[in-house]
Design an enzyme around this catalytic site. Structure first.
Site, PDB file in Angstrom:
ATOM      1  CG  HIS A 226      -2.054   0.941   1.175  1.00  0.00           C
ATOM      2  ND1 HIS A 226      -2.239   1.949   2.100  1.00  0.00           N
ATOM      3  CD2 HIS A 226      -3.074   1.062   0.296  1.00  0.00           C
ATOM      4  CE1 HIS A 226      -3.311   2.642   1.800  1.00  0.00           C
ATOM      5  NE2 HIS A 226      -3.852   2.126   0.711  1.00  0.00           N
ATOM      6  CE  LYS A 228      -1.222   4.841  -1.476  1.00  0.00           C
ATOM      7  NZ  LYS A 228      -1.826   4.501  -0.177  1.00  0.00           N
ATOM      8  CG  ASP A 233      19.779  11.447  -8.573  1.00  0.00           C
ATOM      9  OD1 ASP A 233      19.796  10.379  -9.216  1.00  0.00           O
ATOM     10  OD2 ASP A 233      19.700  12.574  -9.107  1.00  0.00           O
ATOM     11  CG  HIS A 403      -7.049   8.816  -0.290  1.00  0.00           C
ATOM     12  ND1 HIS A 403      -5.712   8.625  -0.582  1.00  0.00           N
ATOM     13  CD2 HIS A 403      -7.603   7.580  -0.253  1.00  0.00           C
ATOM     14  CE1 HIS A 403      -5.472   7.330  -0.726  1.00  0.00           C
ATOM     15  NE2 HIS A 403      -6.596   6.666  -0.533  1.00  0.00           N
ATOM     16  CE  LYS A 405      -3.926   6.957   2.474  1.00  0.00           C
ATOM     17  NZ  LYS A 405      -5.234   6.392   2.579  1.00  0.00           N
ATOM     18  CG  ASP A 410       0.268  17.962  22.442  1.00  0.00           C
ATOM     19  OD1 ASP A 410      -0.972  17.887  22.476  1.00  0.00           O
ATOM     20  OD2 ASP A 410       1.007  17.337  23.218  1.00  0.00           O
TER      21      ASP A 410
END
Length: 485
Positions: A226, A228, A233, A403, A405, A410
């Site tokens: 899952h 991404k 370099d 979407h 996440k 604080d």
């Protein structure tokens, strides 16, 4: 007996089903796995003839996990620890860190460093990329400037306009002599054979992550990659929630997709790169991965941000991301701000949030009003009454699909990555998050959270309790399957 079966074939099939279901249920219980997941499987096996067995066949078996432990654990010890050891913070530096204004989060730093050997890195720069348009503009710019190598790993590598642009650019760079490696999840992606052939002919090395039969019929098959991420370099990295698909790019759609990605520079890229190389070794089946010196180049300080990369998956012996977020929640003193498309917490995370709320911590949860999964939506809603009653505020994002996440603690610590706030991300899929220990950056994230609230409707307990009975029934049944979603 043969005559009975031929004359009563349906009854015979049901008898066979329940013989297999009872045996399988005993096997599931005997495995001593997660109680909630175990109960879900057992109920499915006994209440849904044939379907329950198929669900367990596709989702419940652990043979893939056992295989990963054997193939990845050795390389994790030999290679990844060798390189990340150079980045581990020494005691003197850690003491200086503990004396700073972020002293309260030293428990999170220590947990990740001690259990996963993921170093706290300094001298990093982080750029926040809002939505797909900003992400792909920054990514394509970095790809065009690559000098030595490009390493990409994506759950979804789509065939739309943005996928075509990326494919064209990768082919172009590979033909110009840049070494390009690509990992794509076999279930999540829709990469056509002709596109894969074109990449290979251009010199791109490309491998699927755990191929399966009939991927379109097994969209939620266990143990998916899952992540991404992209490393260029060894000095520039990208990580976050945005896949390679047109639906993530608002300029290509009428609907709106809210998401967040990060562009990283500094030593933190080394830690991100180590995870790519580990998975590359897995998908290629290599006996010994070849790590060039320029994979981990020396970099100058790019900024003043302290960061850690935390990753988890079925190849590790514990849910590292969940434990890091759990510790951060327990360390919170003032506020916890969460954005997630799917809120299906396991019991420890639910208790941690409710306990923090009872301590007086201001907790706000933002999730989409209309998600992209019917079952996940109602499973998420099944938790609302309980957490609203505990004092946690909930905001339904109404502008489109949320979407992103993220979790902000604080106004000083934030997590951005690929992990949803659900059982699948915590326990099953391969996920990766960036932990950012920086007040200025977290405050910037918090400003975006407040801006997104302008496109939200707050969910109020008294109104939520009055929702229709049919909605409550959908929620209850969806929650039974929550660990499988």
């Amino acid at each position: 007996m043969i005559d009975f079966i031929s004359n009563n074939w349906l009854i015979s099939l049901l008898i066979l089903n329940y013989l297999l279901a009872i045996g399988t249920a005993f096997f599931v219980i005997r495995n001593n796995g997660n109680p909630v997941s175990t109960l879900s499987y057992v109920l499915g096996l006994l209440l849904f003839p044939f379907v329950g067995l198929l669900v367990y066949l596709f989702f419940g078996q652990e043979y893939r996990k056992d295989k990963m432990f054997k193939r990845q654990g050795v390389f994790n010890h030999k290679i990844i620890k060798k390189w990340e050891k150079k980045l581990l913070v020494d005691e003197e530096s850690l003491e200086k860190y503990e004396e700073s204004f972020l002293e309260q989060y030293s428990a999170v730093v220590g947990l990740v460093q001690n259990t996963q050997r993921k170093p706290l890195t300094f001298g990093n720069d982080v750029r926040l990329l809002n939505n797909g348009d900003e992400k792909f503009e920054a990514l394509f710019d970095a790809l065009r400037k690559a000098q030595r190598f490009i390493h990409l790993e994506y759950y979804i590598f789509g065939q739309g306009e943005i996928g075509r642009q990326l494919l064209d650019l990768l082919c172009e760079r590979a033909q110009e002599g840049v070494a390009v490696k690509v990992i794509y999840d076999y279930v999540g992606s829709q990469l056509a054979s002709r596109d894969k052939k074109r990449l290979e002919e251009a010199g791109v090395e490309i491998y699927p992550f755990m191929p399966v039969w009939f991927p379109n019929l097994t969209r939620k098959l266990n143990y998916r990659d899952h992540r991404k991420l992209c490393v260029i370099d060894g000095s520039i990295g990208f990580v976050g929630g945005i896949n390679v698909s047109d639906e993530y790019v608002n300029s290509l759609n009428d609907s709106f997709w809210r998401d967040i990605h990060l562009r990283l520079e500094g030593n933190v890229v080394k830690s991100l790169h180590a995870h790519f190389l580990l998975n590359w070794n897995f998908v290629t089946g290599s006996k010994e991965i070849s790590i060039a010196e320029d994979y981990f180049p020396k970099v100058k300080d790019c900024g003043e941000i302290a960061m850690q990369i935390v990753a988890s998956g079925p190849d590790s012996d514990s849910p590292h991301i969940m434990r890091a977020l759990f510790t951060a929640i327990n360390q919170a003193r003032e506020s916890i701000l969460i954005t997630t498309p799917y809120f299906i917490p396991n019991e420890p995370m639910l208790v941690a949030l409710k306990t923090a709320a009872a301590r007086g911590v201001d907790i706000q949860l933002m999730c989409p009003r209309d998600g992209d999964s019917w079952a996940a939506k109602y499973a998420t809603h099944s938790y609302f009454r309980d957490i609203l009653a505990s004092g946690i505020r909930i905001f339904h994002y109404c502008k489109g699909m949320l979407h992103a996440k993220t979790m902000l603690i604080d106004g000083q610590l934030c997590s951005v990555g690929t992990s949803n706030f659900d059982y699948r991300s915590f326990e099953i899929n391969f996920e990766i998050n960036a932990l950012i220990y920086n007040e200025d950056f977290t405050q910037k994230m918090q400003q975006h959270f407040e801006k997104d609230k302008q496109d939200c409707e707050e969910v109020l307990l008294e109104l939520w309790l009055e929702r229709p009975l049919k909605e409550k029934i959908k929620e209850s049944f969806s929650r039974l399957w929550a660990p499988l979603l």
